[in-house]
Design an enzyme around this catalytic site. Sequence first.
Site, short mmCIF file in Angstrom:
data_model
loop_
_atom_site.label_atom_id
_atom_site.label_comp_id
_atom_site.label_asym_id
_atom_site.label_seq_id
_atom_site.Cartn_x
_atom_site.Cartn_y
_atom_site.Cartn_z
CB CYS A 41 11.60 0.49 -2.31
SG CYS A 41 10.71 1.84 -1.59
NE ARG A 50 11.29 5.22 -4.47
CZ ARG A 50 11.95 5.63 -3.39
NH1 ARG A 50 11.94 4.92 -2.30
NH2 ARG A 50 12.65 6.74 -3.43
NE ARG A 64 17.25 3.52 4.20
CZ ARG A 64 16.77 3.25 2.99
NH1 ARG A 64 15.89 2.29 2.85
NH2 ARG A 64 17.15 3.93 1.95
CG ASP A 119 9.56 12.14 1.54
OD1 ASP A 119 10.66 12.55 1.18
OD2 ASP A 119 8.98 11.18 1.01
CE LYS A 137 16.43 9.98 3.63
NZ LYS A 137 16.23 9.43 2.28
CG ASN A 138 15.84 12.84 0.52
OD1 ASN A 138 16.54 11.88 0.82
ND2 ASN A 138 14.52 12.81 0.58
C1 EPZ Z 1 13.03 11.27 -3.93
O1 EPZ Z 1 12.88 9.94 -4.36
C2 EPZ Z 1 13.30 11.20 -2.44
N1 EPZ Z 1 14.55 10.47 -2.21
C3 EPZ Z 1 12.12 10.51 -1.75
O2 EPZ Z 1 12.38 10.51 -0.34
C4 EPZ Z 1 10.86 11.32 -2.03
O3 EPZ Z 1 9.75 10.67 -1.43
C5 EPZ Z 1 10.66 11.41 -3.55
O4 EPZ Z 1 11.83 12.02 -4.15
C6 EPZ Z 1 9.45 12.26 -3.92
O5 EPZ Z 1 9.58 13.54 -3.37
C7 EPZ Z 1 15.73 11.10 -2.41
O6 EPZ Z 1 15.79 12.27 -2.78
C8 EPZ Z 1 16.97 10.30 -2.12
P1 EPZ Z 1 10.89 10.38 -7.76
P2 EPZ Z 1 12.89 9.60 -5.94
O7 EPZ Z 1 11.85 9.87 -8.79
O8 EPZ Z 1 13.76 10.55 -6.67
C9 EPZ Z 1 8.15 7.71 -10.50
C10 EPZ Z 1 12.57 9.60 1.79
O9 EPZ Z 1 11.75 9.15 2.57
N2 EPZ Z 1 9.35 7.54 -11.36
O10 EPZ Z 1 10.65 11.86 -7.68
O11 EPZ Z 1 13.14 8.14 -6.09
C11 EPZ Z 1 8.31 7.04 -9.14
O12 EPZ Z 1 7.96 5.69 -9.21
C12 EPZ Z 1 12.49 9.25 0.32
O13 EPZ Z 1 13.51 10.39 2.08
C13 EPZ Z 1 9.23 6.82 -12.56
O14 EPZ Z 1 8.15 6.33 -12.90
O15 EPZ Z 1 11.38 9.90 -6.32
C14 EPZ Z 1 7.38 7.84 -8.27
O16 EPZ Z 1 6.07 7.33 -8.41
C15 EPZ Z 1 11.37 8.30 0.05
N3 EPZ Z 1 10.33 6.66 -13.34
C16 EPZ Z 1 7.44 9.25 -8.87
O17 EPZ Z 1 8.00 9.10 -10.17
C17 EPZ Z 1 11.56 7.20 -13.00
O18 EPZ Z 1 12.52 7.04 -13.78
C18 EPZ Z 1 8.30 10.23 -8.10
O19 EPZ Z 1 9.54 9.58 -7.90
C19 EPZ Z 1 11.65 7.92 -11.80
C20 EPZ Z 1 10.54 8.09 -10.99
#
Ligand code: EPZ
Length: 415
Positions: A116, A121, A396, A304, A22-23
């Site tokens: 969420c 996020r 999803r 995850d 998916k990702n």
């Molecule tokens: C990706 O989400 C994945 N989704 C998530 O999978 C996964 O859990 C996550 O990466 C971590 O591995 C997709 O790829 C579509 P991040 P993402 O930006 O990109 C903070 C699933 O179950 N952050 O790496 O949204 C954020 O709050 C989903 O398939 C900021 O502060 O995750 C988090 O604490 C759930 N500011 C941390 O970084 C930003 O601008 C990591 O988030 C961006 C992120």
Amino acid sequence: MDKIIVEGGRPLTGEVNISGAKNAALPILVSSLLTDGLCTFSNVPNLKDIESIKLLLSHLGAKIETDGDVVKIDAGNIFNHEAPYDLVRKMRASILVLGPLVARLKKARVSLPGGCAIGARPINLHLKALACLGASIELKHGYVEAYAKQLKGAKIYLDIATVTGTENIMMAAVLAKGSTVIHNAAREPEIVALADVLNKMGADIRGAGTSEITIMGVSSLSPVSVSIIPDRIETGTFMVAAALTGGDVKISGCRPDHLEAVIHKLSLTGASIKIDGKNIRVKGKDNIASVDVKTLAYPGFPTDMQAQFMVLMSVARGLSLIFETVFENRFIHVGELKRMGADITIAGTAAMIKGVKMLSGAPVMASDLRASASLILAGLVAHGTTEINRVYHLDRGYESLEKKFARLGAAIKRI
Ligand code: EPZ
């Protein structure tokens, strides 16, 4: 609303084939916005989130055809630069269209994704990086409005190695003037998969998979035909299920090299793991050893997989600690597991799990994608019947998960 009913106590045996990731599929389908011809993507998983991104891309003007696991996208005549709230709120990864729209149409108006279940996020790092590339960014009425006559390459430092943030920047920088370096880039296999697709389109990206990615801007990109990599989280979910139920499962069509941390931790619990090319065979043992885990960005133990591993620890021998360092609220599944008899204490970002002899089946509520998978795992090993409500969360991110478990001998059905 659909429910899933599980009768616990049956060891899983047999073979399961892993679906596309998916990702990886989400950013790769979005990357078609950068080309002006017909892209063909195969091994695309059949998931609610994939439906959502296809809806958004067609809203932007892309022509989309789906035939089984093959999705064809022609973004030659995209005309709409706006991603509306009612589409973005369904799936936060919609924010991935921001970078490509600014690169291709010079402007974008994308609804801010709401919070969420698992955390706030924010997307501040996505926006900061886009501004570094020369885009003017305004937040108005719950929307991001971005504009850039011509994006220019820049040195970008990410405070957090954000996965979709790195993907958004890569897809903006490929058509920028000059070179971009992303420091502290995310290193997930999905980043490498996206870079491979962009390079096949004619981009010049080096270092994907490391924390420093260099992108030399090019003037245009051509359409491609590519296949999506297997889903490492679905693979990990079945590995845990085999260990949990004392089963013997062959997981085929996967990428063991994407799961080093999970394989390492799972083998410490006593499960026997045999790797053979694109297949992993997992045999569970009757007694499961307690193992501590800390979730980290790749190549650390994936957040995850945290909920799934917690279920295994809830019936292990002894005490284990799980630290969730990536998201601030990713223990929602704990409450439901405790209703099934798990002995778990939360202290901030740490959860202490005291293994119990047996979980007992109960009606439970799914809250987010991976939490719903963990509730099914708990049901597979609990004594009695477990009823999981709100399984739309599951749909999803997992392609007919209950059917795959049923084929492995589980007493599971959707009603
Ligand atoms: C990706 O989400 C994945 N989704 C998530 O999978 C996964 O859990 C996550 O990466 C971590 O591995 C997709 O790829 C579509 P991040 P993402 O930006 O990109 C903070 C699933 O179950 N952050 O790496 O949204 C954020 O709050 C989903 O398939 C900021 O502060 O995750 C988090 O604490 C759930 N500011 C941390 O970084 C930003 O601008 C990591 O988030 C961006 C992120």
